[in-house]
Design an enzyme around this catalytic site. Structure first.
Site, mmCIF file in Angstrom:
data_model
loop_
_atom_site.group_PDB
_atom_site.id
_atom_site.type_symbol
_atom_site.label_atom_id
_atom_site.label_comp_id
_atom_site.label_asym_id
_atom_site.label_seq_id
_atom_site.Cartn_x
_atom_site.Cartn_y
_atom_site.Cartn_z
ATOM 1 N N ASP A 14 4.485 0.719 12.074
ATOM 2 C CA ASP A 14 3.272 0.102 11.525
ATOM 3 C C ASP A 14 3.106 -1.361 11.957
ATOM 4 O OD1 ASP A 14 2.599 2.451 10.321
ATOM 5 O OD2 ASP A 14 3.127 1.847 8.291
ATOM 6 N N ARG A 72 0.538 14.615 13.399
ATOM 7 C CA ARG A 72 0.996 14.377 12.023
ATOM 8 C C ARG A 72 0.974 15.639 11.156
ATOM 9 N NH1 ARG A 72 -1.076 8.586 9.894
ATOM 10 N NH2 ARG A 72 0.880 8.614 8.779
ATOM 11 N N PRO A 73 1.837 16.590 11.458
ATOM 12 C CA PRO A 73 1.867 17.832 10.678
ATOM 13 C C PRO A 73 2.503 17.649 9.303
ATOM 14 C CG PRO A 73 3.625 17.815 12.307
ATOM 15 C CD PRO A 73 2.852 16.554 12.515
ATOM 16 N N VAL A 74 2.453 18.723 8.491
ATOM 17 C CA VAL A 74 3.079 18.666 7.157
ATOM 18 C C VAL A 74 4.147 19.752 7.008
ATOM 19 C CG1 VAL A 74 1.160 17.548 5.941
ATOM 20 C CG2 VAL A 74 1.180 20.029 6.171
ATOM 21 N N ASP A 75 4.630 20.295 8.147
ATOM 22 C CA ASP A 75 5.604 21.390 8.076
ATOM 23 C C ASP A 75 6.861 21.003 7.293
ATOM 24 O OD1 ASP A 75 5.904 19.627 10.283
ATOM 25 O OD2 ASP A 75 7.406 20.941 11.171
ATOM 26 N N LEU A 76 7.297 19.743 7.399
ATOM 27 C CA LEU A 76 8.539 19.341 6.739
ATOM 28 C C LEU A 76 8.329 19.165 5.230
ATOM 29 C CD1 LEU A 76 9.865 16.850 9.432
ATOM 30 C CD2 LEU A 76 10.476 19.251 9.087
ATOM 31 N N ARG A 104 -8.872 -0.432 4.399
ATOM 32 C CA ARG A 104 -7.980 0.585 3.848
ATOM 33 C C ARG A 104 -6.611 -0.018 3.518
ATOM 34 N NH1 ARG A 104 -6.698 5.157 7.508
ATOM 35 N NH2 ARG A 104 -5.309 5.427 5.771
ATOM 36 N N LYS A 121 0.840 -1.207 0.000
ATOM 37 C CA LYS A 121 0.000 0.000 0.000
ATOM 38 C C LYS A 121 0.873 1.254 0.000
ATOM 39 C CE LYS A 121 -1.893 1.795 3.963
ATOM 40 N NZ LYS A 121 -1.670 3.235 4.094
ATOM 41 N N ASN A 122 1.886 1.277 0.865
ATOM 42 C CA ASN A 122 2.658 2.510 1.037
ATOM 43 C C ASN A 122 3.603 2.813 -0.123
ATOM 44 O OD1 ASN A 122 1.331 2.983 3.383
ATOM 45 N ND2 ASN A 122 3.086 2.639 4.744
ATOM 46 N N ARG A 158 -4.443 10.717 4.415
ATOM 47 C CA ARG A 158 -3.367 11.663 4.593
ATOM 48 C C ARG A 158 -2.392 11.718 3.417
ATOM 49 N NH1 ARG A 158 -0.213 14.303 8.236
ATOM 50 N NH2 ARG A 158 1.943 13.979 7.656
ATOM 51 N N CYS A 163 -5.347 8.669 9.551
ATOM 52 C CA CYS A 163 -5.447 7.926 10.816
ATOM 53 C C CYS A 163 -5.324 8.872 12.000
ATOM 54 C CB CYS A 163 -4.320 6.907 10.921
ATOM 55 S SG CYS A 163 -4.590 5.407 9.987
ATOM 56 N N ILE A 222 7.893 7.066 16.951
ATOM 57 C CA ILE A 222 7.577 7.809 15.719
ATOM 58 C C ILE A 222 6.332 8.687 15.902
ATOM 59 C CG2 ILE A 222 7.123 7.633 13.233
ATOM 60 C CD1 ILE A 222 9.796 6.392 13.883
HETATM 61 C C1 UD1 Z 1 4.340 7.000 6.392
HETATM 62 C C2 UD1 Z 1 3.485 5.768 6.202
HETATM 63 C C3 UD1 Z 1 2.916 5.304 7.535
HETATM 64 C C4 UD1 Z 1 4.047 5.091 8.532
HETATM 65 C C5 UD1 Z 1 4.944 6.324 8.615
HETATM 66 C C6 UD1 Z 1 6.182 6.085 9.466
HETATM 67 C C7 UD1 Z 1 2.589 5.949 3.962
HETATM 68 C C8 UD1 Z 1 1.400 6.150 3.087
HETATM 69 N N1 UD1 Z 1 2.400 6.077 5.278
HETATM 70 O O1 UD1 Z 1 3.495 8.017 6.917
HETATM 71 O O2 UD1 Z 1 2.217 4.073 7.317
HETATM 72 O O3 UD1 Z 1 3.498 4.840 9.819
HETATM 73 O O4 UD1 Z 1 5.395 6.700 7.296
HETATM 74 O O5 UD1 Z 1 6.900 5.011 8.997
HETATM 75 O O6 UD1 Z 1 3.664 5.656 3.479
HETATM 76 N N2 UD1 Z 1 6.403 14.760 10.762
HETATM 77 C C9 UD1 Z 1 6.505 16.085 11.077
HETATM 78 N N3 UD1 Z 1 6.335 17.011 10.084
HETATM 79 C C10 UD1 Z 1 6.066 16.645 8.798
HETATM 80 C C11 UD1 Z 1 5.964 15.277 8.481
HETATM 81 C C12 UD1 Z 1 6.127 14.348 9.475
HETATM 82 O O7 UD1 Z 1 6.752 16.459 12.225
HETATM 83 O O8 UD1 Z 1 5.927 17.537 7.949
HETATM 84 C C13 UD1 Z 1 6.561 13.751 11.820
HETATM 85 C C14 UD1 Z 1 5.322 12.899 12.054
HETATM 86 O O9 UD1 Z 1 4.413 13.530 12.920
HETATM 87 C C15 UD1 Z 1 5.932 11.662 12.648
HETATM 88 C C16 UD1 Z 1 7.273 11.532 11.914
HETATM 89 O O10 UD1 Z 1 7.555 12.819 11.406
HETATM 90 O O11 UD1 Z 1 6.184 11.854 14.014
HETATM 91 C C17 UD1 Z 1 7.299 10.535 10.781
HETATM 92 O O12 UD1 Z 1 6.221 10.780 9.900
HETATM 93 P P1 UD1 Z 1 6.288 10.401 8.366
HETATM 94 O O13 UD1 Z 1 7.464 9.492 8.133
HETATM 95 O O14 UD1 Z 1 6.227 11.634 7.557
HETATM 96 O O15 UD1 Z 1 4.960 9.563 8.167
HETATM 97 P P2 UD1 Z 1 4.002 9.546 6.903
HETATM 98 O O16 UD1 Z 1 4.768 9.796 5.669
HETATM 99 O O17 UD1 Z 1 2.799 10.367 7.185
#
Ligand code: UD1
Length: 429
Positions: A316, A131-135, A408, A22-23, A102, A126, A338
């Site tokens: 996961d 789970r922000p998107v700042d990065l 899902r 899926k991922n 997401r 989920c 995480i």
């Molecule tokens: C992806 C996977 C999810 C898995 C996760 C961690 C997919 C579709 N989903 O989710 O199944 O659990 O990787 O292996 O591939 N973070 C920030 N700012 C950001 C982005 C992330 O602070 O802009 C933080 C998150 O809150 C979290 C950490 O970074 O604590 C890792 O998140 P991330 O690796 O980005 O997870 P996803 O890509 O959402």
């Protein structure tokens, strides 16, 4: 709403085919936005998230075709889908669509790279922490995008196109790395991504992008270099096997005892999890066809595990391991590093008789001699499947509510387990 009903106690024996990941499928589908030519993906799993992403891509103008089967083909083999983003008709990804998943936020990268603008709703997904998107935004800014946040939408603009740059992630992020890769593929000049995620799905997407004409080196390491190109072409790519599905069924077999071949599974995709199972007393045997998992007679030993980015133990699989450890002989400790708030399965496992104490990011699990079936429900994908694993070992009947979470991310879960002897069925209402 569908429910899954399980009567625990049966050992699992037989073969479980592992589906495409899926991922990897989700970002690969999103990568179709980068080219006017068709992208053909093979081994695509039948999942609710894939269907939801088809809707989202359709809204941007992507034509999605799902190929039919020939006589004699395995009806359950992964699908082949063709995605053609010849014309992008809309660069907005609306709240109603993005809030359900997401990863759909990641469309922001190919849209701004190819079209010079994107307007994408901030995501949902989920319920596991903030789970922000700042990065992800930081990465796009590093490549020259102007970012504005307005009315719950991220608006990214790069009227003259993106340009290569340095992206140094302060924290490992899978979504951030996918976003950076897709954006950099069409940027002018060279991009260097430092502290990149090393998850196998990143490597799979980079392989596909390279087949499309991108120039990416170092995917699978912490430093990825991308030489931008002016345009990308179509390609054909087969999705790698799902390591989380593999680990989940491995834990199910470890839980019930028995002997199952996880067909098409690749051990190098989840070595850390397999090592933990061996430590717990489970037999793990890589074969030419996949991975054989067996436990015969011996009890389970407790383990101490922290989740970590790849190649560490995956977050996961944290909930599934916790379900397994409820039956170990002794005390296990699992630390989640995480995501905050990814322990919603704890109180549901307790309903089945598990003894788990939470202290910040660490769960302490006292193994118990028996679990007893009960109605349970879960609020995210991996938590739901941990309840299925517990139910397989619990005495009597367990019903798992809110099955849409399972749909899902797990293809035909009840069929795959039932084929190995589990008493499990879907109840549709
Ligand atoms: C992806 C996977 C999810 C898995 C996760 C961690 C997919 C579709 N989903 O989710 O199944 O659990 O990787 O292996 O591939 N973070 C920030 N700012 C950001 C982005 C992330 O602070 O802009 C933080 C998150 O809150 C979290 C950490 O970074 O604590 C890792 O998140 P991330 O690796 O980005 O997870 P996803 O890509 O959402």
């Amino acid at each position: 709403m569908d429910r899954i009903r399980i009567v625990g106690g049966a050992r699992l024996t037989g073969t479980i085919p592992i589906s495409g990941a899926k991922n990897a499928t989700l970002p690969l589908m999103i990568a179709s936005l980068l080219t006017e030519e068709p992208l053909i993906l093979e081994n695509v799993p039948r999942l609710a998230d894939v269907i939801q992403l088809q809707r989202i891509l359709g809204n941007h103008g992507v034509d999605v075709m799902i190929n039919g089967k020939r006589p004699g083909d395995d009806p359950n083999a992964g699908r082949t889908i063709t995605l053609s983003a010849k014309t992008i008709v809309d660069t907005t990804a609306p709240y109603e669509l993005v809030s359900k998943m997401r990863a759909s936020f990641w469309v922001v990268a190919p849209l701004v790279a190819r079209m010079g603008e994107a307007r994408v709703s901030l995501p949902g997904g989920c319920a596991i922490g903030t789970r922000p998107v700042d990065l992800l935004i930081m990465a796009l800014e590093a490549l020259g995008a102007d970012i504005e946040i307005d009315g719950g939408y991220v608006i990214a603009r790069a009227k003259k196109g993106l340009r290569g740059g340095e992206i140094n992630f302060p924290k490992v992020t899978v979504g951030g790395t996918h976003t950076a890769l897709m954006a950099a593929a069409l940027a002018r000049g060279t991009t260097v991504i430092e502290n990149a995620a090393r998850e196998p799905e990143i490597g799979d997407v980079a392989d596909c992008l390279n087949k499309m004409g991108a120039k990416i080196t170092g995917a699978g390491t912490a430093r990825i270099v991308v030489e931008g190109v002016a345009r990308l072409s179509g390609a054909r790519h087969s999705v790698l096997p799902d390591r989380i599905e593999t680990g989940t069924y491995a834990m199910a077999v470890a839980m019930t005892g028995g002997d199952v071949l996880l067909q098409n599974a690749r051990p190098e995709l989840l070595q850390a999890a397999l090592d933990v199972l061996v430590e717990a007393g489970v037999q793990v045997t890589p074969t030419n066809e996949g991975i054989r998992i067996a436990r015969n007679g011996a009890g389970l030993s407790p383990v101490t595990v922290s989740t970590a980015p790849f190649p560490g133990f995956p977050t996961d699989l944290q909930a599934q391991l916790m379900a397994l450890m409820t039956r170990a002989k002794g005390t296990s400790r699992i630390t989640e590093t995480i995501f905050e708030n990814r322990f919603m399965h704890v109180q549901e496992l307790a309903r089945l008789g598990a003894r788990i104490r939470l202290d910040g990011d660490t769960a302490t699990i006292e193994g118990v001699d028996r679990l007893k079936g009960a109605p349970v429900m879960a609020t995210d994908l991996r938590a739901s499947v941990s309840l299925v694993i517990a139910g397989l070992a619990a005495e009597g009947e367990t019903t798992v509510n809110r099955v849409y979470h399972l749909d899902r991310g797990f293809e035909r879960l009840e069929d795959k387990l039932a084929a190995c002897g589990a008493a499990i069925a879907r109840i549709s209402e």
